[in-house]
Scaffold this motif. Structure first.
Motif, PDB file in Angstrom:
ATOM      1  N   GLY A 247      -6.640  -5.323  -9.829  1.00 24.01           N
ATOM      2  CA  GLY A 247      -5.579  -6.264  -9.506  1.00 24.01           C
ATOM      3  C   GLY A 247      -5.627  -7.541 -10.313  1.00 24.01           C
ATOM      4  O   GLY A 247      -4.751  -8.391 -10.156  1.00 24.01           O
ATOM      5  N   GLY A 248      -6.609  -7.682 -11.181  1.00 25.92           N
ATOM      6  CA  GLY A 248      -6.728  -8.880 -11.995  1.00 25.92           C
ATOM      7  C   GLY A 248      -6.022  -8.749 -13.329  1.00 25.92           C
ATOM      8  O   GLY A 248      -4.808  -8.571 -13.398  1.00 25.92           O
ATOM      9  N   PHE A 330      -8.574  13.117  -9.981  1.00 23.18           N
ATOM     10  CA  PHE A 330      -7.378  12.918  -9.186  1.00 23.18           C
ATOM     11  C   PHE A 330      -6.596  11.678  -9.630  1.00 23.18           C
ATOM     12  O   PHE A 330      -5.386  11.588  -9.396  1.00 23.18           O
ATOM     13  CB  PHE A 330      -7.749  12.811  -7.707  1.00 23.18           C
ATOM     14  CG  PHE A 330      -8.486  14.016  -7.193  1.00 23.18           C
ATOM     15  CD1 PHE A 330      -7.852  15.238  -7.087  1.00 23.18           C
ATOM     16  CD2 PHE A 330      -9.825  13.941  -6.833  1.00 23.18           C
ATOM     17  CE1 PHE A 330      -8.517  16.361  -6.617  1.00 23.18           C
ATOM     18  CE2 PHE A 330     -10.502  15.056  -6.364  1.00 23.18           C
ATOM     19  CZ  PHE A 330      -9.858  16.269  -6.258  1.00 23.18           C
ATOM     20  N   ASP A 331      -7.280  10.711 -10.240  1.00 26.43           N
ATOM     21  CA  ASP A 331      -6.583   9.529 -10.739  1.00 26.43           C
ATOM     22  C   ASP A 331      -5.554   9.908 -11.796  1.00 26.43           C
ATOM     23  O   ASP A 331      -4.405   9.453 -11.775  1.00 26.43           O
ATOM     24  CB  ASP A 331      -7.589   8.530 -11.311  1.00 26.43           C
ATOM     25  CG  ASP A 331      -8.482   9.161 -12.375  1.00 26.43           C
ATOM     26  OD1 ASP A 331      -8.769  10.373 -12.282  1.00 26.43           O
ATOM     27  OD2 ASP A 331      -8.882   8.443 -13.309  1.00 26.43           O
ATOM     28  N   ALA A 443      -0.804   2.525 -14.824  1.00 19.48           N
ATOM     29  CA  ALA A 443      -1.248   1.556 -13.821  1.00 19.48           C
ATOM     30  C   ALA A 443      -1.767   2.253 -12.567  1.00 19.48           C
ATOM     31  O   ALA A 443      -2.821   1.891 -12.014  1.00 19.48           O
ATOM     32  CB  ALA A 443      -0.092   0.614 -13.475  1.00 19.48           C
ATOM     33  N   ILE A 444      -1.045   3.269 -12.100  1.00 16.85           N
ATOM     34  CA  ILE A 444      -1.477   3.988 -10.895  1.00 16.85           C
ATOM     35  C   ILE A 444      -2.778   4.736 -11.154  1.00 16.85           C
ATOM     36  O   ILE A 444      -3.679   4.757 -10.293  1.00 16.85           O
ATOM     37  CB  ILE A 444      -0.366   4.956 -10.442  1.00 16.85           C
ATOM     38  CG1 ILE A 444       0.822   4.154  -9.896  1.00 16.85           C
ATOM     39  CG2 ILE A 444      -0.877   5.928  -9.388  1.00 16.85           C
ATOM     40  CD1 ILE A 444       1.991   5.001  -9.490  1.00 16.85           C
ATOM     41  N   ALA A 445      -2.900   5.349 -12.342  1.00 18.46           N
ATOM     42  CA  ALA A 445      -4.142   6.058 -12.676  1.00 18.46           C
ATOM     43  C   ALA A 445      -5.325   5.104 -12.714  1.00 18.46           C
ATOM     44  O   ALA A 445      -6.420   5.422 -12.208  1.00 18.46           O
ATOM     45  CB  ALA A 445      -3.980   6.774 -14.014  1.00 18.46           C
ATOM     46  N   GLU A 446      -5.130   3.922 -13.323  1.00 22.04           N
ATOM     47  CA  GLU A 446      -6.216   2.944 -13.394  1.00 22.04           C
ATOM     48  C   GLU A 446      -6.578   2.423 -12.004  1.00 22.04           C
ATOM     49  O   GLU A 446      -7.757   2.254 -11.671  1.00 22.04           O
ATOM     50  CB  GLU A 446      -5.794   1.789 -14.311  1.00 22.04           C
ATOM     51  CG  GLU A 446      -5.669   2.156 -15.773  1.00 22.04           C
ATOM     52  CD  GLU A 446      -7.016   2.430 -16.408  1.00 22.04           C
ATOM     53  OE1 GLU A 446      -8.016   1.821 -15.972  1.00 22.04           O
ATOM     54  OE2 GLU A 446      -7.080   3.260 -17.335  1.00 22.04           O
ATOM     55  N   TRP A 447      -5.545   2.183 -11.194  1.00 28.46           N
ATOM     56  CA  TRP A 447      -5.817   1.700  -9.833  1.00 28.46           C
ATOM     57  C   TRP A 447      -6.567   2.744  -9.016  1.00 28.46           C
ATOM     58  O   TRP A 447      -7.529   2.419  -8.308  1.00 28.46           O
ATOM     59  CB  TRP A 447      -4.494   1.351  -9.159  1.00 28.46           C
ATOM     60  CG  TRP A 447      -4.635   1.122  -7.675  1.00 28.46           C
ATOM     61  CD1 TRP A 447      -5.104   0.007  -7.057  1.00 28.46           C
ATOM     62  CD2 TRP A 447      -4.321   2.067  -6.642  1.00 28.46           C
ATOM     63  NE1 TRP A 447      -5.098   0.183  -5.697  1.00 28.46           N
ATOM     64  CE2 TRP A 447      -4.632   1.439  -5.413  1.00 28.46           C
ATOM     65  CE3 TRP A 447      -3.821   3.358  -6.629  1.00 28.46           C
ATOM     66  CZ2 TRP A 447      -4.442   2.074  -4.195  1.00 28.46           C
ATOM     67  CZ3 TRP A 447      -3.621   3.985  -5.418  1.00 28.46           C
ATOM     68  CH2 TRP A 447      -3.936   3.355  -4.225  1.00 28.46           C
ATOM     69  N   TRP A 448      -6.152   3.996  -9.120  1.00 29.51           N
ATOM     70  CA  TRP A 448      -6.808   5.055  -8.356  1.00 29.51           C
ATOM     71  C   TRP A 448      -8.265   5.216  -8.800  1.00 29.51           C
ATOM     72  O   TRP A 448      -9.155   5.416  -7.969  1.00 29.51           O
ATOM     73  CB  TRP A 448      -6.049   6.374  -8.549  1.00 29.51           C
ATOM     74  CG  TRP A 448      -6.494   7.468  -7.607  1.00 29.51           C
ATOM     75  CD1 TRP A 448      -7.615   8.250  -7.717  1.00 29.51           C
ATOM     76  CD2 TRP A 448      -5.825   7.887  -6.416  1.00 29.51           C
ATOM     77  NE1 TRP A 448      -7.688   9.131  -6.687  1.00 29.51           N
ATOM     78  CE2 TRP A 448      -6.601   8.931  -5.853  1.00 29.51           C
ATOM     79  CE3 TRP A 448      -4.653   7.498  -5.784  1.00 29.51           C
ATOM     80  CZ2 TRP A 448      -6.230   9.584  -4.693  1.00 29.51           C
ATOM     81  CZ3 TRP A 448      -4.288   8.144  -4.620  1.00 29.51           C
ATOM     82  CH2 TRP A 448      -5.077   9.179  -4.085  1.00 29.51           C
ATOM     83  N   LYS A 450     -10.187   2.940 -10.021  1.00 32.30           N
ATOM     84  CA  LYS A 450     -10.989   1.795  -9.579  1.00 32.30           C
ATOM     85  C   LYS A 450     -11.293   1.865  -8.084  1.00 32.30           C
ATOM     86  O   LYS A 450     -12.367   1.459  -7.634  1.00 32.30           O
ATOM     87  CB  LYS A 450     -10.235   0.491  -9.878  1.00 32.30           C
ATOM     88  CG  LYS A 450     -10.046   0.198 -11.349  1.00 32.30           C
ATOM     89  CD  LYS A 450     -11.302  -0.345 -11.995  1.00 32.30           C
ATOM     90  CE  LYS A 450     -11.024  -0.790 -13.422  1.00 32.30           C
ATOM     91  NZ  LYS A 450     -12.249  -1.301 -14.079  1.00 32.30           N
ATOM     92  N   THR A 451     -10.329   2.383  -7.321  1.00 32.29           N
ATOM     93  CA  THR A 451     -10.472   2.364  -5.862  1.00 32.29           C
ATOM     94  C   THR A 451     -10.982   3.678  -5.281  1.00 32.29           C
ATOM     95  O   THR A 451     -11.386   3.712  -4.118  1.00 32.29           O
ATOM     96  CB  THR A 451      -9.128   2.020  -5.193  1.00 32.29           C
ATOM     97  OG1 THR A 451      -8.134   2.971  -5.625  1.00 32.29           O
ATOM     98  CG2 THR A 451      -8.686   0.619  -5.599  1.00 32.29           C
TER      99      THR A 451
END
Length: 696
Positions: A247-248, A330-331, A443-448, A450-451
């Motif tokens: 998120g940064g 899965f990301d 963006a969604i792949a990177e977020w997934w 990371k989380t």
């Protein structure tokens, strides 16, 4: 109405006097180390040289603009170096940048002369000036070398563009349509690859400077005071540049890119809705693409456009899912799914909203709307994400992945233009839609990732073998669809839309058609001085043959090679190809020639004919032609013509009358008496009249 190259595609020439400022600005931005990696100033300046050769710009005026612009850009890089040396030198490590170290070595080896050498090395110019400041080069010494380096840069590149334009003008028309189209496509790809390499090599250095600047700002006492007064806003800004979480900084950069793409898309859609010139340009480009159709190019682009077919996309998507699920990535599965289905939903909605009809000259029958291009959108969204997946799996490098993505998207979009399945604005808008969803998917792949961190499972041999067989089967299916791609085709148009006129010369007097021919670059060439009415093309060809005129072969590698040998050896080649000219945006349909008594290719009578859409009241087709006499050959194997083109018109009329194929003959006024130049630069003059012949 005739149209030239600058009317088909946006170019510097369309900006008039603003072209000087634009070219000067491009040279300045390339000389500044921050923008130099994005702005191809060298290519823009060379393009300005081409416009000088075309007579659109003045040589010495452009030299001043380019020299001053490049000097100002280097001046900005120099002051950036001074500021960096004073403020952040202890916080960054330039030795980590190969580009900077190359510039540093160049400066240490050649001193101030490095400013002249580096000027010709694209983005290195800005880094050399930056290095000069870091190394402590005096202000006055730098100013002298900077001014001295600007003028050689301008003189050399503008001259190079001038000679390039001269070569294109002379040799371009002799190339086949296949070579012209393929050469233009390869040139665009080369520029795209060049930009990718420049960006990849220079970004690490710029990021290091950016990090140092951010650190210097955060350590500033005044910034601390401001943060104490506005804690919430300070925390928000600080979190936007936090590199430790998605998120940064990552989300900030991706959001900025997505916002920029949205604004570009909205602008393109508004321009399409409100701009008649854009629609007119779309139609002109479609007509020009149709003139460049050849069986070989059609075969190539049919198979390229098949890559965007829903069956191919579906099979490749299943293959990618098989690999990613076996690795528990899965990301990337979520990102790829978002990209494909988001893109398809957006394109379907936009096609329904705009409901733009497909081009009339389309090769295949399509039922969906034309705006935007679904193939162009999926070429960016799906294939861009696919190569991103390859990079994430470490199958592709950071340079190869974007190169493959850009090349695939460009070729698929180009195939839609060549097959005339879409207009230019459709393809450009489709690319923007696809780029938006590509950014969202990444963006969604990177977020997934990371989380939801996961470990990659180790597959045993049977599972790897089974996965490999499934993937190979799916890839084979996709390849089979591409190899055997076929769809319902539009019925070939044997005749263009016809228009009956009562008086033949009306096609010029009421503005239906241009009175002059043009080169491939749009330069005005010899005028129309022959108008023939005949039942069809066969009657015209028969009449010319009876008059002793021989139909010329189509330009091609074999025919051009044979003609070149005949010209060099001063021997005959009665049906040698004739340099193609354009009339009303289309190349000549047929050309004829008659040898002289010397029986040499270096001298010949010749005429080019175009089949118009106009019919006489008697139902005869109207053909327009341009006749001239080749009276010599230069070292480039380009013919020169006799300036009295009216005399060649009269010779052709006498030959046809002597053969007894003329039923009626009269002279009509097409334009006022004027002068001009041939494609080889030879002057000619005309009385503005054309011979109007009715063939038996």
């Amino acid at each position: 109405m005739s149209f030239s190259f600058d009317q088909i595609l946006p170019s510097l020439q369309s900006f008039g006097l603003w072209s000087y400022w634009i070219i000067g600005l491009a040279s300045a931005l390339e000389a500044f180390l921050v923008t130099g990696i994005f702005i191809p100033g060298t290519l823009v300046v060379i393009g300005g040289g081409v416009l000088v050769q075309q007579g659109a710009l003045d040589y010495f005026d452009l030299v001043w603009f380019v020299a001053i612009g490049s000097a100002l850009g280097s001046e900005a890089s120099y002051w950036a170096g001074i500021w960096a040396r004073k403020g952040i030198q202890s916080r960054w490590h330039p030795e980590q940048s190969p580009v900077y170290m190359r510039a540093e070595r160049l400066f240490q080896r050649h001193g101030g002369f490095a400013l002249i050498l580096g000027r010709f090395l694209g983005p290195l110019a800005g880094f050399v000036s930056f290095s000069a400041a870091i190394s402590g080069m005096g202000r006055k010494k730098f100013l002298l070398w900077n001014i001295a380096s600007g003028f050689p840069f301008a003189l050399v590149l503008i001259s190079a563009g001038f000679f390039l334009g001269d070569a294109i003008t002379q040799l371009g028309p002799m190339a086949t349509r296949l070579a012209l189209f393929a050469g233009a496509a390869l040139l665009v790809l080369a520029i795209l690859w060049w930009l990718i390499v420049r960006i990849e090599r220079t970004l690490p250095f710029l990021f290091s400077i950016l990090r140092s600047i951010i650190q210097a700002i955060t350590e500033n006492p005044d910034v601390h005071i401001w943060a104490g007064k506005h804690p919430r806003l300070a925390n928000f800004v600080n979190s936007r540049f936090d590199r430790s979480r998605f998120g940064g900084l990552t989300a900030t950069l991706l959001a900025g890119i997505a916002t920029y793409i949205i604004f570009m898309w909205v602008g393109s859609a508004v321009d399409f809705l409100n701009s008649d010139p854009i629609i007119t340009t779309d139609i002109r480009l479609a007509n020009l693409a149709h003139a460049f159709w050849t069986p070989e190019m059609l075969w190539i682009f049919i198979h390229i456009t098949a890559l965007g077919d829903w069956r191919v996309i579906g099979l490749l998507l299943m293959a990618a899912f098989t690999v990613l699920l076996s690795r528990q990535r899965f990301d990337l599965v979520v990102g790829l799914t978002t990209v494909v289905f988001g893109d398809l939903a957006s394109v379907s909605l936009l096609k329904w909203l705009f409901n733009r009809p497909r081009p009339e000259l389309a090769y295949f029958i399509e039922t969906s709307g034309s705006f935007p291009s679904g193939h162009a959108a999926i070429s960016v969204a799906f294939f861009g994400m696919l190569f991103y997946v390859g990079w994430r799996l470490k199958w592709l490098g950071p340079v190869m992945a974007p190169m493959l993505a850009v090349s695939t998207a460009f070729l698929i979009g180009l195939s839609r233009l060549y097959l005339i399945e879409h207009y230019l604005s459709d393809v450009l808008n489709g690319w923007l839609v696809g780029a938006f969803w590509l950014v969202i998917g990444i963006a969604i792949a990177e977020w997934w990732q990371k989380t939801h961190p996961t470990s990659i499972p180790v597959l045993n041999v049977p599972k790897r073998l089974a996965t490999g067989l499934v993937v190979l089967g799916l890839l084979f299916g996709a390849g089979w669809v591409v190899a055997t791609y076929n769809k319902a085709r539009n019925a070939p148009t044997l005749e263009t839309k016809t228009e009956t006129i009562t008086k033949t010369s009306q096609i010029f007097t009421v503005g239906h058609a241009p009175t002059s021919t043009t080169s491939i670059l749009g330069s005005l060439l010899e005028p129309i001085n022959i108008i023939v009415t005949a039942e069809d093309m066969a009657v015209l060809s028969t009449g010319m043959e009876k008059a002793g005129w021989i139909q010329a072969r189509e330009p091609g590698l074999g025919s051009l090679s044979q003609a070149a040998m005949s010209a060099l050896t001063n021997t005959a080649d009665d049906n040698a190809p004739v340099t193609p000219y354009f009339w009303n945006g289309a190349p000549n349909d047929v050309s004829f020639q008659r040898p002289t008594d010397d029986n040499s290719l270096r001298e010949r009578h010749h005429v080019r004919f175009w089949k118009t859409r106009f019919l006489t009241s008697e139902g005869n087709r109207i053909f327009v032609g341009a006749a001239s006499f080749d009276d010599g050959l230069d070292w480039t194997l380009l013919h020169h013509i006799n300036p009295n083109i009216d005399a060649e018109r009269d010779i052709l009329v006498k030959d046809l009358q002597k053969a007894g194929v003329v039923a009626k003959n009269e002279m009509v006024v097409v334009s006022s008496p004027h002068m001009g130049q041939s494609v080889a630069g030879d002057p000619w003059f005309t009385d503005g009249k054309a011979a109007l012949l009715k063939l038996r």
